[in-house]
Design an enzyme around this catalytic site. Structure first.
Site, PDB file in Angstrom:
ATOM      1  N   SER A 173      58.929  19.635  -3.393  1.00  0.00           N
ATOM      2  CA  SER A 173      58.229  18.627  -4.189  1.00  0.00           C
ATOM      3  C   SER A 173      57.858  19.229  -5.539  1.00  0.00           C
ATOM      4  CB  SER A 173      56.954  18.184  -3.474  1.00  0.00           C
ATOM      5  OG  SER A 173      56.073  17.587  -4.408  1.00  0.00           O
TER       6      SER A 173
ATOM      7  N   MET B  51      53.359  12.003   7.039  1.00  0.00           N
ATOM      8  CA  MET B  51      52.459  12.762   6.155  1.00  0.00           C
ATOM      9  C   MET B  51      51.562  13.670   6.990  1.00  0.00           C
ATOM     10  SD  MET B  51      53.269  11.952   3.138  1.00  0.00           S
ATOM     11  CE  MET B  51      52.011  12.955   2.353  1.00  0.00           C
TER      12      MET B  51
HETATM   13  C1  DX5 Z   1      51.223  14.597  -1.464  1.00  0.00           C
HETATM   14  C2  DX5 Z   1      52.691  14.633  -1.744  1.00  0.00           C
HETATM   15  C3  DX5 Z   1      53.367  15.900  -1.371  1.00  0.00           C
HETATM   16  C4  DX5 Z   1      52.866  17.138  -2.074  1.00  0.00           C
HETATM   17  C5  DX5 Z   1      53.098  18.297  -1.158  1.00  0.00           C
HETATM   18  O1  DX5 Z   1      50.774  13.300  -1.565  1.00  0.00           O
HETATM   19  O2  DX5 Z   1      53.353  13.598  -1.064  1.00  0.00           O
HETATM   20  O3  DX5 Z   1      54.776  15.783  -1.488  1.00  0.00           O
HETATM   21  O4  DX5 Z   1      53.484  17.394  -3.293  1.00  0.00           O
HETATM   22  O5  DX5 Z   1      52.494  19.414  -1.696  1.00  0.00           O
HETATM   23  P1  DX5 Z   1      52.113  20.680  -0.787  1.00  0.00           P
HETATM   24  O6  DX5 Z   1      53.387  21.177  -0.166  1.00  0.00           O
HETATM   25  O7  DX5 Z   1      51.521  21.626  -1.758  1.00  0.00           O
HETATM   26  O8  DX5 Z   1      51.142  20.194   0.252  1.00  0.00           O
HETATM   27 ZN    ZN Z   2      55.571  13.573  -0.995  1.00  0.00          ZN
END
Ligand code: DX5
Ligand code: ZN
Length: 215
Positions: A8, A136
């Protein structure tokens, strides 16, 4: 089961992104995860179509677009033009089955995403319309949060149902993935791991390879 990584770019330095994408390609990245936030469905605003179109021109990696927006059906056409996999939240849509069909009608892959408050059974009837399901493992909105272990059971339940139905669906997990949590998610049945802050760090290549080695 081969494990795919979808970094991401949310916490990246956007002016360095072209170089970082080349590094990610060389390290064996499978796709890029792009978080679109509208400040209403989630309490943060990120980026939209123009930025994704620029990234599209720069890489041949599949683009895995994660919409965190209200009324996603209104924007499918615009995002479909610059996505390979397009996902939206179960909690945000009005007619989720119709939106999944709409995504596939553009010849791209469809994905439904569930927040930590949603039980996996709620999306069982939508599975035949999905090419990917995203669980999630943090409250959507920000990178760098702690992995919620409640996601593990959801992954297990979804993997079991996908296999029972004999469907070819990728199972993705997003939020708090690092070297401790990645093996747990894979063991629970995830085969696509999103990683933001873990990859956009001073150990980019090592961390991509570490996740790929779990497959
Ligand atoms: C959060 C996003 C994620 C985020 C993940 O709402 O959907 O994709 O960028 O970041 P990390 O891996 O740092 O938790
Ligand atoms: Zn995401």
């Amino acid at each position: 089961m081969a494990v795919k990584i979808s970094p991401s770019v949310l916490t990246s330095d956007f002016l360095e992104l072209a170089k970082d994408i080349e590094r990610l390609e060389k390290a064996g990245t499978d796709m890029l995860h792009l978080d679109v936030m509208d400040g209403i469905f989630v309490p943060n605003i990120s980026f939209g179509v123009p930025i994704i179109k620029s990234i599209r021109k720069h890489t041949r990696l599949p683009l895995d677009v994660h919409l965190m927006i209200t009324e996603p059906h209104r924007y499918i056409k615009d995002f479909a033009e610059c996505s390979d996999i397009l996902g939206f939240h179960y909690e945000a849509g009005s007619d989720n089955a119709e939106t999944l069909k709409q995504i596939r009608s553009y010849g791209i892959k469809s994905c439904i995403t569930i927040k930590p408050c949603t039980e996996p059974e709620e999306i069982f009837d939508l599975l035949p319309l999905c090419d990917m399901v995203l669980v999630m493992s943090v409250e959507p909105g920000f990178g760098g949060q702690k992995f919620m272990t409640s996601a593990l059971d959801k992954l297990t339940v979804l993997r079991r149902e996908i296999d029972r139905l004999g469907l070819d669906i990728m199972l993705e997990v997003d939020g708090g993935i690092n070297k401790e949590t990645a093996p747990l998610a894979v063991k629970a049945g995830a085969d696509v791991l999103v990683a933001g802050s873990f990859v956009f760090s001073d150990q980019m290549e090592e961390n991509v390879k570490l996740i790929k080695s779990l497959g």
